[in-house]
Motif scaffolding. Structure first.
Motif, PDB file in Angstrom:
ATOM      1  N   TYR A  39       0.794  -0.941  -0.282  1.00 29.37           N
ATOM      2  CA  TYR A  39      -0.181  -0.433  -0.264  1.00 29.37           C
ATOM      3  C   TYR A  39       0.908   0.972   0.021  1.00 29.37           C
ATOM      4  O   TYR A  39       0.682   2.590  -1.088  1.00 29.37           O
ATOM      5  CB  TYR A  39      -0.877   0.049   1.251  1.00 29.37           C
ATOM      6  CG  TYR A  39      -1.911   1.181   1.231  1.00 29.37           C
ATOM      7  CD1 TYR A  39      -3.310   0.631   0.267  1.00 29.37           C
ATOM      8  CD2 TYR A  39      -2.044   2.036   2.030  1.00 29.37           C
ATOM      9  CE1 TYR A  39      -4.026   1.941   0.503  1.00 29.37           C
ATOM     10  CE2 TYR A  39      -2.894   3.314   1.284  1.00 29.37           C
ATOM     11  CZ  TYR A  39      -4.216   3.018   1.022  1.00 29.37           C
ATOM     12  OH  TYR A  39      -5.067   3.161   0.679  1.00 29.37           O
ATOM     13  N   LEU A  40       1.858   1.023   0.523  1.00 30.31           N
ATOM     14  CA  LEU A  40       2.607   2.532   0.331  1.00 30.31           C
ATOM     15  C   LEU A  40       3.228   2.255  -0.782  1.00 30.31           C
ATOM     16  O   LEU A  40       3.911   3.457  -0.694  1.00 30.31           O
ATOM     17  CB  LEU A  40       4.349   2.179   2.195  1.00 30.31           C
ATOM     18  CG  LEU A  40       3.620   2.660   3.203  1.00 30.31           C
ATOM     19  CD1 LEU A  40       4.360   2.155   4.448  1.00 30.31           C
ATOM     20  CD2 LEU A  40       2.512   3.781   3.465  1.00 30.31           C
ATOM     21  N   ILE A  41       4.005   1.349  -1.184  1.00 29.79           N
ATOM     22  CA  ILE A  41       4.690   1.651  -2.255  1.00 29.79           C
ATOM     23  C   ILE A  41       3.565   2.119  -3.455  1.00 29.79           C
ATOM     24  O   ILE A  41       3.978   2.640  -4.397  1.00 29.79           O
ATOM     25  CB  ILE A  41       4.561   0.219  -2.873  1.00 29.79           C
ATOM     26  CG1 ILE A  41       6.179   0.096  -1.997  1.00 29.79           C
ATOM     27  CG2 ILE A  41       5.893   0.256  -4.440  1.00 29.79           C
ATOM     28  CD1 ILE A  41       6.720  -1.779  -2.018  1.00 29.79           C
ATOM     29  N   GLY A  42       2.841   1.722  -3.328  1.00 28.49           N
ATOM     30  CA  GLY A  42       1.479   2.013  -4.327  1.00 28.49           C
ATOM     31  C   GLY A  42       1.257   3.204  -4.002  1.00 28.49           C
ATOM     32  O   GLY A  42       0.716   4.315  -5.186  1.00 28.49           O
ATOM     33  N   GLY A  43       0.901   4.051  -2.919  1.00 32.72           N
ATOM     34  CA  GLY A  43       0.603   5.287  -2.802  1.00 32.72           C
ATOM     35  C   GLY A  43       1.981   6.218  -3.411  1.00 32.72           C
ATOM     36  O   GLY A  43       1.795   7.330  -3.810  1.00 32.72           O
ATOM     37  N   ALA A  44       2.941   6.086  -3.279  1.00 34.10           N
ATOM     38  CA  ALA A  44       4.007   6.927  -3.378  1.00 34.10           C
ATOM     39  C   ALA A  44       4.285   6.649  -5.097  1.00 34.10           C
ATOM     40  O   ALA A  44       4.206   8.069  -5.288  1.00 34.10           O
ATOM     41  CB  ALA A  44       5.721   6.443  -3.440  1.00 34.10           C
ATOM     42  N   ALA A  45       3.878   5.169  -5.334  1.00 32.62           N
ATOM     43  CA  ALA A  45       3.638   6.149  -7.065  1.00 32.62           C
ATOM     44  C   ALA A  45       2.119   6.004  -7.788  1.00 32.62           C
ATOM     45  O   ALA A  45       1.690   6.083  -9.104  1.00 32.62           O
ATOM     46  CB  ALA A  45       3.585   3.903  -7.510  1.00 32.62           C
ATOM     47  N   HIS A  46       1.519   6.621  -6.973  1.00 35.86           N
ATOM     48  CA  HIS A  46      -0.210   7.101  -7.128  1.00 35.86           C
ATOM     49  C   HIS A  46      -0.979   6.502  -7.789  1.00 35.86           C
ATOM     50  O   HIS A  46      -1.505   6.465  -8.544  1.00 35.86           O
ATOM     51  CB  HIS A  46       0.713   8.813  -8.148  1.00 35.86           C
ATOM     52  CG  HIS A  46       1.349   9.393  -6.949  1.00 35.86           C
ATOM     53  ND1 HIS A  46       0.902  10.348  -5.807  1.00 35.86           N
ATOM     54  CD2 HIS A  46       2.359  10.021  -7.314  1.00 35.86           C
ATOM     55  CE1 HIS A  46       1.482  11.030  -5.948  1.00 35.86           C
ATOM     56  NE2 HIS A  46       2.487  10.944  -6.215  1.00 35.86           N
ATOM     57  N   VAL A  47      -0.657   4.684  -7.741  1.00 39.78           N
ATOM     58  CA  VAL A  47      -1.673   4.411  -8.008  1.00 39.78           C
ATOM     59  C   VAL A  47      -2.998   3.277  -7.556  1.00 39.78           C
ATOM     60  O   VAL A  47      -3.476   2.739  -8.288  1.00 39.78           O
ATOM     61  CB  VAL A  47      -0.844   3.306  -9.055  1.00 39.78           C
ATOM     62  CG1 VAL A  47      -0.046   3.726 -10.088  1.00 39.78           C
ATOM     63  CG2 VAL A  47      -0.115   2.521  -7.963  1.00 39.78           C
ATOM     64  N   THR A  48      -2.691   4.120  -6.089  1.00 36.95           N
ATOM     65  CA  THR A  48      -3.901   4.376  -5.172  1.00 36.95           C
ATOM     66  C   THR A  48      -5.018   4.034  -5.320  1.00 36.95           C
ATOM     67  O   THR A  48      -5.554   5.914  -6.320  1.00 36.95           O
ATOM     68  CB  THR A  48      -3.458   3.888  -4.226  1.00 36.95           C
ATOM     69  OG1 THR A  48      -3.341   5.598  -3.558  1.00 36.95           O
ATOM     70  CG2 THR A  48      -2.888   2.904  -3.084  1.00 36.95           C
ATOM     71  N   SER A  49      -6.610   3.890  -5.753  1.00 38.09           N
ATOM     72  CA  SER A  49      -7.955   4.578  -5.774  1.00 38.09           C
ATOM     73  C   SER A  49      -8.550   3.722  -4.873  1.00 38.09           C
ATOM     74  O   SER A  49      -8.316   2.912  -4.659  1.00 38.09           O
ATOM     75  CB  SER A  49      -7.747   4.122  -7.492  1.00 38.09           C
ATOM     76  OG  SER A  49      -8.009   3.281  -7.532  1.00 38.09           O
ATOM     77  N   ALA A  50      -9.646   4.165  -5.053  1.00 38.59           N
ATOM     78  CA  ALA A  50     -10.707   3.725  -4.084  1.00 38.59           C
ATOM     79  C   ALA A  50     -11.336   2.195  -5.330  1.00 38.59           C
ATOM     80  O   ALA A  50     -12.694   1.867  -4.451  1.00 38.59           O
ATOM     81  CB  ALA A  50     -11.919   4.323  -3.739  1.00 38.59           C
ATOM     82  N   SER A  51     -11.019   1.436  -6.217  1.00 42.81           N
ATOM     83  CA  SER A  51     -11.242   0.607  -6.081  1.00 42.81           C
ATOM     84  C   SER A  51      -9.923  -0.218  -7.294  1.00 42.81           C
ATOM     85  O   SER A  51      -8.982  -0.387  -6.559  1.00 42.81           O
ATOM     86  CB  SER A  51     -12.203   1.345  -7.978  1.00 42.81           C
ATOM     87  OG  SER A  51     -10.750   1.722  -8.811  1.00 42.81           O
ATOM     88  N   GLY A  52     -11.059  -1.558  -7.316  1.00 45.61           N
ATOM     89  CA  GLY A  52      -9.746  -2.901  -7.436  1.00 45.61           C
ATOM     90  C   GLY A  52      -9.402  -3.810  -6.069  1.00 45.61           C
ATOM     91  O   GLY A  52     -10.409  -3.435  -5.375  1.00 45.61           O
ATOM     92  N   ILE A  53      -8.326  -3.505  -5.689  1.00 47.42           N
ATOM     93  CA  ILE A  53      -7.561  -4.896  -4.740  1.00 47.42           C
ATOM     94  C   ILE A  53      -7.312  -3.827  -3.889  1.00 47.42           C
ATOM     95  O   ILE A  53      -7.088  -4.195  -2.984  1.00 47.42           O
ATOM     96  CB  ILE A  53      -6.791  -5.335  -5.557  1.00 47.42           C
ATOM     97  CG1 ILE A  53      -6.389  -6.019  -4.757  1.00 47.42           C
ATOM     98  CG2 ILE A  53      -5.027  -4.691  -5.654  1.00 47.42           C
ATOM     99  CD1 ILE A  53      -5.374  -7.784  -5.280  1.00 47.42           C
ATOM    100  N   TRP A  54      -6.815  -2.785  -3.977  1.00 48.61           N
ATOM    101  CA  TRP A  54      -6.795  -1.156  -3.134  1.00 48.61           C
ATOM    102  C   TRP A  54      -7.157  -1.455  -1.861  1.00 48.61           C
ATOM    103  O   TRP A  54      -6.783  -1.099  -1.025  1.00 48.61           O
ATOM    104  CB  TRP A  54      -6.731  -0.317  -3.738  1.00 48.61           C
ATOM    105  CG  TRP A  54      -5.248  -0.650  -4.752  1.00 48.61           C
ATOM    106  CD1 TRP A  54      -5.371  -0.562  -5.710  1.00 48.61           C
ATOM    107  CD2 TRP A  54      -3.633  -0.586  -4.586  1.00 48.61           C
ATOM    108  NE1 TRP A  54      -4.263  -0.068  -6.508  1.00 48.61           N
ATOM    109  CE2 TRP A  54      -3.472  -0.394  -6.232  1.00 48.61           C
ATOM    110  CE3 TRP A  54      -3.152  -0.591  -3.183  1.00 48.61           C
ATOM    111  CZ2 TRP A  54      -1.749  -1.031  -6.087  1.00 48.61           C
ATOM    112  CZ3 TRP A  54      -1.946  -0.681  -3.463  1.00 48.61           C
ATOM    113  CH2 TRP A  54      -0.822  -0.861  -4.951  1.00 48.61           C
ATOM    114  N   PRO A  55      -8.591  -1.209  -2.073  1.00 45.92           N
ATOM    115  CA  PRO A  55      -9.497  -1.423  -0.537  1.00 45.92           C
ATOM    116  C   PRO A  55      -8.929  -2.741   0.421  1.00 45.92           C
ATOM    117  O   PRO A  55      -8.635  -2.234   1.437  1.00 45.92           O
ATOM    118  CB  PRO A  55     -10.709  -1.349  -0.708  1.00 45.92           C
ATOM    119  CG  PRO A  55     -10.718  -0.528  -1.905  1.00 45.92           C
ATOM    120  CD  PRO A  55      -9.841  -1.755  -3.162  1.00 45.92           C
ATOM    121  N   ALA A  56      -9.097  -3.497  -0.424  1.00 49.95           N
ATOM    122  CA  ALA A  56      -8.800  -4.982   0.511  1.00 49.95           C
ATOM    123  C   ALA A  56      -7.137  -4.845   1.495  1.00 49.95           C
ATOM    124  O   ALA A  56      -6.899  -5.169   2.893  1.00 49.95           O
ATOM    125  CB  ALA A  56      -8.683  -6.191  -0.889  1.00 49.95           C
TER     126      ALA A  56
END
Length: 92
Positions: A39-56
């Motif tokens: 999640y931290l790596i995804g946040g740093a790469a600006h790919v986290t969102s409210a859809s897909g696997i990120w909420p899980a």
């Protein structure tokens, strides 16, 4: 052909239930830590969102660490009960 020796009375090592509890606690805690890192790596790469696997991935550590703590508490209780029975000489 080699023959297996069966131990009638297991030594004072860790019993099966204790081993399962320890491995489960470690597995859950490591999985939760990996989810935090993802999640931290995804946040740093600006790919986290409210859809897909990120909420899980965001929710798993919130549930995983308390479960790991409960497993550790269960291990301590099982271990204490085993030690009390060994001191008293009870067998089950």
């Amino acid at each position: 052909m080699a023959q297996k020796k069966q131990v009638v009375n297991a030594p004072d090592g860790i019993r099966r239930a204790e081993r399962v509890l320890v491995y489960a606690a470690i597995t859950v805690a490591v999985f939760s830590a990996v989810c935090i890192a993802i999640y931290l790596i995804g946040g740093a790469a600006h790919v986290t969102s409210a859809s897909g696997i990120w909420p899980a991935i965001a929710v798993l550590p919130v549930l995983g660490f308390p479960i790991a703590i409960l497993l550790i508490i269960a291990f301590v209780i099982v271990s204490a009960i085993r030690r009390q029975r060994e001191i008293r000489g009870d067998t089950r």
